[in-house]
Design a protein around this motif. Structure first.
Motif, PDB file in Angstrom:
ATOM      1  N   LEU A   1      13.610   7.425  -9.929  1.00  0.00           N
ATOM      2  CA  LEU A   1      15.036   6.739 -10.117  1.00  0.00           C
ATOM      3  C   LEU A   1      15.521   7.245 -11.749  1.00  0.00           C
ATOM      4  O   LEU A   1      14.591   6.959 -12.700  1.00  0.00           O
ATOM      5  CB  LEU A   1      14.861   5.256 -10.153  1.00  0.00           C
ATOM      6  N   PHE A   2      16.720   7.721 -11.695  1.00  0.00           N
ATOM      7  CA  PHE A   2      17.256   7.754 -13.135  1.00  0.00           C
ATOM      8  C   PHE A   2      18.556   6.612 -13.243  1.00  0.00           C
ATOM      9  O   PHE A   2      19.316   6.620 -12.663  1.00  0.00           O
ATOM     10  CB  PHE A   2      17.931   9.141 -13.173  1.00  0.00           C
ATOM     11  N   PRO A   3      18.409   5.795 -14.325  1.00  0.00           N
ATOM     12  CA  PRO A   3      19.038   4.865 -14.403  1.00  0.00           C
ATOM     13  C   PRO A   3      20.507   5.281 -15.037  1.00  0.00           C
ATOM     14  O   PRO A   3      20.672   6.346 -15.783  1.00  0.00           O
ATOM     15  CB  PRO A   3      18.542   3.829 -15.502  1.00  0.00           C
ATOM     16  N   ILE A   4      21.669   4.664 -14.629  1.00  0.00           N
ATOM     17  CA  ILE A   4      23.016   4.941 -15.073  1.00  0.00           C
ATOM     18  C   ILE A   4      23.551   3.944 -15.784  1.00  0.00           C
ATOM     19  O   ILE A   4      23.818   2.760 -15.203  1.00  0.00           O
ATOM     20  CB  ILE A   4      23.810   5.549 -14.028  1.00  0.00           C
ATOM     21  N   ARG A   5      23.830   3.961 -17.122  1.00  0.00           N
ATOM     22  CA  ARG A   5      24.489   2.962 -18.034  1.00  0.00           C
ATOM     23  C   ARG A   5      25.833   3.298 -18.163  1.00  0.00           C
ATOM     24  O   ARG A   5      26.228   4.455 -18.162  1.00  0.00           O
ATOM     25  CB  ARG A   5      23.787   2.783 -19.283  1.00  0.00           C
ATOM     26  N   ASN A   6      26.770   2.324 -18.566  1.00  0.00           N
ATOM     27  CA  ASN A   6      28.197   2.748 -18.909  1.00  0.00           C
ATOM     28  C   ASN A   6      28.321   2.849 -20.488  1.00  0.00           C
ATOM     29  O   ASN A   6      27.123   2.858 -21.220  1.00  0.00           O
ATOM     30  CB  ASN A   6      29.227   1.551 -18.294  1.00  0.00           C
ATOM     31  N   GLU A   7      29.388   2.848 -20.895  1.00  0.00           N
ATOM     32  CA  GLU A   7      29.630   3.120 -22.553  1.00  0.00           C
ATOM     33  C   GLU A   7      29.072   1.894 -23.256  1.00  0.00           C
ATOM     34  O   GLU A   7      29.020   2.131 -24.447  1.00  0.00           O
ATOM     35  CB  GLU A   7      31.275   3.216 -22.724  1.00  0.00           C
ATOM     36  N   ASN A   8      28.964   0.867 -22.727  1.00  0.00           N
ATOM     37  CA  ASN A   8      28.538  -0.338 -23.374  1.00  0.00           C
ATOM     38  C   ASN A   8      27.048  -0.609 -23.128  1.00  0.00           C
ATOM     39  O   ASN A   8      26.312  -1.650 -23.464  1.00  0.00           O
ATOM     40  CB  ASN A   8      29.340  -1.673 -23.007  1.00  0.00           C
ATOM     41  N   LYS A   9      26.512   0.417 -22.524  1.00  0.00           N
ATOM     42  CA  LYS A   9      25.048   0.472 -22.424  1.00  0.00           C
ATOM     43  C   LYS A   9      24.511  -0.640 -21.081  1.00  0.00           C
ATOM     44  O   LYS A   9      23.268  -0.696 -21.219  1.00  0.00           O
ATOM     45  CB  LYS A   9      24.206   0.116 -23.755  1.00  0.00           C
ATOM     46  N   GLU A  10      25.568  -1.033 -20.576  1.00  0.00           N
ATOM     47  CA  GLU A  10      25.139  -1.959 -19.356  1.00  0.00           C
ATOM     48  C   GLU A  10      24.761  -1.052 -18.231  1.00  0.00           C
ATOM     49  O   GLU A  10      25.172   0.122 -17.774  1.00  0.00           O
ATOM     50  CB  GLU A  10      26.332  -2.644 -18.991  1.00  0.00           C
ATOM     51  N   LEU A  11      23.695  -1.416 -17.435  1.00  0.00           N
ATOM     52  CA  LEU A  11      22.965  -0.768 -16.428  1.00  0.00           C
ATOM     53  C   LEU A  11      23.929  -0.958 -15.229  1.00  0.00           C
ATOM     54  O   LEU A  11      23.739  -2.198 -14.640  1.00  0.00           O
ATOM     55  CB  LEU A  11      21.543  -1.232 -16.209  1.00  0.00           C
ATOM     56  N   ILE A  12      24.516   0.049 -14.659  1.00  0.00           N
ATOM     57  CA  ILE A  12      25.404  -0.325 -13.605  1.00  0.00           C
ATOM     58  C   ILE A  12      24.960   0.447 -12.205  1.00  0.00           C
ATOM     59  O   ILE A  12      25.362   0.018 -11.203  1.00  0.00           O
ATOM     60  CB  ILE A  12      26.715   0.624 -14.037  1.00  0.00           C
ATOM     61  N   GLY A  13      24.021   1.260 -12.501  1.00  0.00           N
ATOM     62  CA  GLY A  13      23.305   1.826 -11.194  1.00  0.00           C
ATOM     63  C   GLY A  13      22.289   2.809 -11.277  1.00  0.00           C
ATOM     64  O   GLY A  13      21.802   2.875 -12.468  1.00  0.00           O
ATOM     65  N   PHE A  14      21.995   3.502 -10.261  1.00  0.00           N
ATOM     66  CA  PHE A  14      20.871   4.368 -10.325  1.00  0.00           C
ATOM     67  C   PHE A  14      21.222   5.581  -9.469  1.00  0.00           C
ATOM     68  O   PHE A  14      21.919   5.470  -8.407  1.00  0.00           O
ATOM     69  CB  PHE A  14      19.402   3.935  -9.593  1.00  0.00           C
ATOM     70  N   SER A  15      20.356   6.609  -9.835  1.00  0.00           N
ATOM     71  CA  SER A  15      20.368   7.891  -8.760  1.00  0.00           C
ATOM     72  C   SER A  15      18.937   8.279  -8.673  1.00  0.00           C
ATOM     73  O   SER A  15      18.048   8.418  -9.528  1.00  0.00           O
ATOM     74  CB  SER A  15      20.980   9.077  -9.855  1.00  0.00           C
ATOM     75  N   GLY A  16      18.717   8.378  -7.305  1.00  0.00           N
ATOM     76  CA  GLY A  16      17.322   8.560  -6.892  1.00  0.00           C
ATOM     77  C   GLY A  16      17.070  10.005  -6.335  1.00  0.00           C
ATOM     78  O   GLY A  16      18.271  10.449  -5.542  1.00  0.00           O
ATOM     79  N   ARG A  17      16.024  10.630  -6.770  1.00  0.00           N
ATOM     80  CA  ARG A  17      15.861  11.976  -6.249  1.00  0.00           C
ATOM     81  C   ARG A  17      14.541  11.898  -5.470  1.00  0.00           C
ATOM     82  O   ARG A  17      13.416  11.635  -5.907  1.00  0.00           O
ATOM     83  CB  ARG A  17      15.825  12.993  -7.301  1.00  0.00           C
ATOM     84  N   ILE A  18      14.419  12.670  -4.224  1.00  0.00           N
ATOM     85  CA  ILE A  18      13.036  12.879  -3.411  1.00  0.00           C
ATOM     86  C   ILE A  18      12.327  13.940  -4.235  1.00  0.00           C
ATOM     87  O   ILE A  18      12.910  14.747  -4.922  1.00  0.00           O
ATOM     88  CB  ILE A  18      13.377  13.075  -1.839  1.00  0.00           C
ATOM     89  N   ILE A  19      10.965  13.876  -3.784  1.00  0.00           N
ATOM     90  CA  ILE A  19      10.251  14.839  -4.532  1.00  0.00           C
ATOM     91  C   ILE A  19       9.763  15.991  -3.408  1.00  0.00           C
ATOM     92  O   ILE A  19       9.089  16.899  -3.742  1.00  0.00           O
ATOM     93  CB  ILE A  19       9.080  14.266  -5.319  1.00  0.00           C
ATOM     94  N   GLU A  20       9.839  15.364  -2.178  1.00  0.00           N
ATOM     95  CA  GLU A  20       9.109  16.524  -1.180  1.00  0.00           C
ATOM     96  C   GLU A  20      10.206  17.477  -0.811  1.00  0.00           C
ATOM     97  O   GLU A  20      11.512  17.492  -0.962  1.00  0.00           O
ATOM     98  CB  GLU A  20       8.899  15.362   0.063  1.00  0.00           C
TER      99      GLU A  20
END
Length: 625
Positions: free
Chosen positions: A201-220
């Motif tokens: 999981l890679f967290p995604i923050r907005n311009e105010n550093k508020e955590l708005i969501g995630f991007s998830g990547r599979i490893i297999e």
């Protein structure tokens, strides 16, 4: 957290503004004040003064000024509330007794941010478990070190550890977890399921550093599952508003006056590891007006650096078109390879990447270079398709200079005559509506015509700097635009602090309207006028009504670009502010007790101001010749 005004004032007064600013900008003492390079514009002359006595800073070039609180808010790119918290923390000011002063109906956004932060803490903890070893191994194989993992807050959700169970145990309800995009609910089974199971999981923050969501990547490898999975559209997460790493990149971008736009977060991480810190990633989304407004806070150049394949080339061109049409300076990094920046750096081609960035080209040259390489000059259809793409790009950019430049460039590349190129533009734009202004007169043709250099109108040059009415009209134009709608709200909020208003009451009314929109973005014209009626004198209301109903006013024309009108109005107000500043500096120079260092600084600033006056006059006279 609602903090009384007097408490905020007390925090400001107890803070050491010199210490706070010097942590972010190098200051040197000259006379009674401290001076440094202003971080809010491309300063090379130490135009920013910091007064420890007045607890105030001011840039004599770009006009940005304020308290330690204002500086932290703008430099750190955080919200007003977060700036108060940060400043109070720096001086050990206790705000705990105000934390209970929360509205009964808690803000939905705040709940989603809190859920995301709790999820991130869980993801980060999971990455340290035995089950996460394959994930860590994968990250290390991508040259992402433990330090990178910590900086970018990377986490993992295993197959066996349930985030939704963890959140339920923490007291969050099912509805909020689903609304945050962290779980999905099956009504038939009455069960809540994880969304990001077995993903890095890679967290995604907005311009105010508020955590708005995630991007998830599979490893297999060879999996039927989507390789990447982003948070669904939520109240706080929108795909068209993704700007991965912006809250970190803005610090370096403001200093360099340049922000680099990449495609994926792996590109951002690789660039960061190699000392290039002014980068963000769009993560597969198209560049939107949200991004344009965000980039304008940099007050510099946007460099598009998408992948070198066809989708990347197309994305660069479309993004440049959006930026140019919004009057944002943009260059495109020409990536002649089929690799992305991350791959190039891993191949040991860091120097090549840096050279690409340095040699970034203007968008017109980029599109001509990229597309002409595929053209058969002997094939009429091939040349025509090339012309269509370039002309469509130029037309959509809606820029007179770009149009005239394109004629010269196309003539050299295609060997077509200027007349043929202009004729092609005319035929290609018959179904389009293109309006440009030339000497304040509307061009009636639906295609731009190059301005004949040998012809001059009989109108005398209008010296804006000698006309107070022109400045007042600019202020009224901005006020009226805000009364009608919030279309240009962000543009006005961005530029308003850069200028002074000749009609100070109108300036205050504009600020009051902005506050009304901040409280309710959907505020109607009727509600705005009701608010104005409470705060305005009868004379002001009469003046606003006259301006609104005058059929000769430019804003009455339906085909006028209101955004350009507002930008032009601010340019005029900048001239006014510049003249006011020249007068102010001249008065300051009359002081007998002025130190030599302060006098030299003021003389340098005055010289810059006079140069700006000459530049504006030259530009204005050119427009009226």
């Amino acid at each position: 957290m609602l903090i009384p005004k007097e408490v905020i004032e007390d925090i400001i007064q107890k803070s050491d503004i010199v210490s706070i600013i010097s942590e972010r900008v190098t200051l040197s003492k000259k006379g009674r004040n401290y001076w440094g390079l202003c971080p809010f514009h491309q300063d090379s002359n130490a135009s920013m003064s910091v007064s420890p006595e007045k607890k105030f800073f001011k840039c004599f070039s770009c006009q940005v000024s304020g308290t330690a609180l204002d500086f932290i808010k703008d430099f750190d790119n955080i919200s007003f509330q977060d700036a108060i918290k940060k400043l109070s923390s720096l001086i050990n000011y206790d705000l705990t007794k105000y934390q209970s002063n929360i509205p009964q109906q808690q803000n939905k956004d705040a709940i989603l941010y809190k859920l995301n932060e709790e999820a991130l803490a869980f993801f980060k903890l999971n990455l340290r478990s035995n089950e996460a070893k394959p994930a860590v191994k994968y990250l290390h194989s991508r040259d992402i070190t433990n330090e990178d993992i910590q900086f970018f807050e990377i986490g993992y959700l295993s197959k066996t550890n349930s985030l939704v169970d963890h959140l339920l145990n923490k007291g969050f309800n099912i509805s909020d977890i689903v609304d945050a995009g962290l779980g999905s609910y099956n009504e038939e089974r009455n069960k809540l399921y994880d969304i990001f199971q077995d993903r890095i999981l890679f967290p995604i923050r907005n311009e105010n550093k508020e955590l708005i969501g995630f991007s998830g990547r599979i490893i297999e490898t060879g999996s039927d599952r989507p390789k990447y999975l982003n948070t669904k559209e939520t109240k706080v997460f929108s795909k068209r508003k993704i700007a991965y790493n912006f809250s970190e990149a803005i610090k370096s971008a403001r200093i360099k006056k340049e922000i680099i736009i990449l495609e994926g977060y792996m590109d951002v991480i690789s660039m960061h590891k190699n000392g290039i810190n002014n980068t963000i990633a769009l993560m597969g989304t198209a560049l939107s007006q949200y991004h344009v407004n965000l980039f304008k806070t940099i007050k510099g150049t946007v460099k598009m650096f998408l992948d070198g394949d066809e989708p990347g080339i197309k994305g660069n061109i479309e993004a440049a078109q959006t930026l140019i049409s919004s009057n944002q300076k943009v260059l495109i990094v020409n990536n002649p390879t089929n690799n992305d920046p991350d791959e190039l750096i891993k191949q040991g081609r860091k120097a090549e990447v840096e050279q690409m960035i340095t040699n970034a080209t203007n968008p017109l040259e980029y599109i001509i270079y990229k597309r002409w390489n595929k053209v058969d000059p002997k094939d009429f259809n091939s040349v025509e398709e090339f012309m269509k793409e370039v002309c469509t790009f130029v037309i959509n950019c809606n820029n007179q200079i770009l149009y005239e430049t394109s004629i010269d460039k196309l003539e050299k590349v295609t060997n077509l005559s200027k007349e043929s190129i202009i004729d092609f533009y005319k035929k290609h734009t018959r179904s389009r509506t293109m309006t440009f202004t030339n000497s304040n007169q509307e061009v009636k043709e639906k295609v731009i015509e190059p301005k004949p250099k040998q012809e001059k109108e009989n109108n005398q040059n209008f010296n804006v700097l000698s006309s107070l009415k022109a400045y007042e009209l600019a202020g009224k134009t901005i006020l009226f635009d805000l009364i009608k709608s919030n279309k240009n709200l962000e543009l006005i909020k961005e530029k308003i602090r850069e200028v002074n208003f000749p009609h100070k009451k109108f300036g205050k009314l504009i600020s009051q309207i902005i506050n009304s929109y901040d409280e309710n973005i959907n505020c109607s014209e009727v509600e705005i006028k009701e608010m104005l009626a409470k705060h305005s004198t009868p004379e002001n209301l009469e003046e606003i009504a006259w301006y609104e109903n005058d059929p000769l006013m430019v804003h009455k024309k339906t085909n006028v670009d209101s955004t350009k009108l507002i930008e032009n109005s601010f340019e005029k107000l900048k001239m006014y502010s510049n003249e006011k500043k020249i007068i102010e500096i001249n008065e300051m120079l009359k002081a007998k007790n002025l130190s030599k260092a302060d006098r030299e600084n003021l003389m340098n600033i005055l010289s810059d101001r006079i140069k700006k006056r000459e530049e504006w006059l030259s530009i204005f006279n050119d427009k009226n010749n």
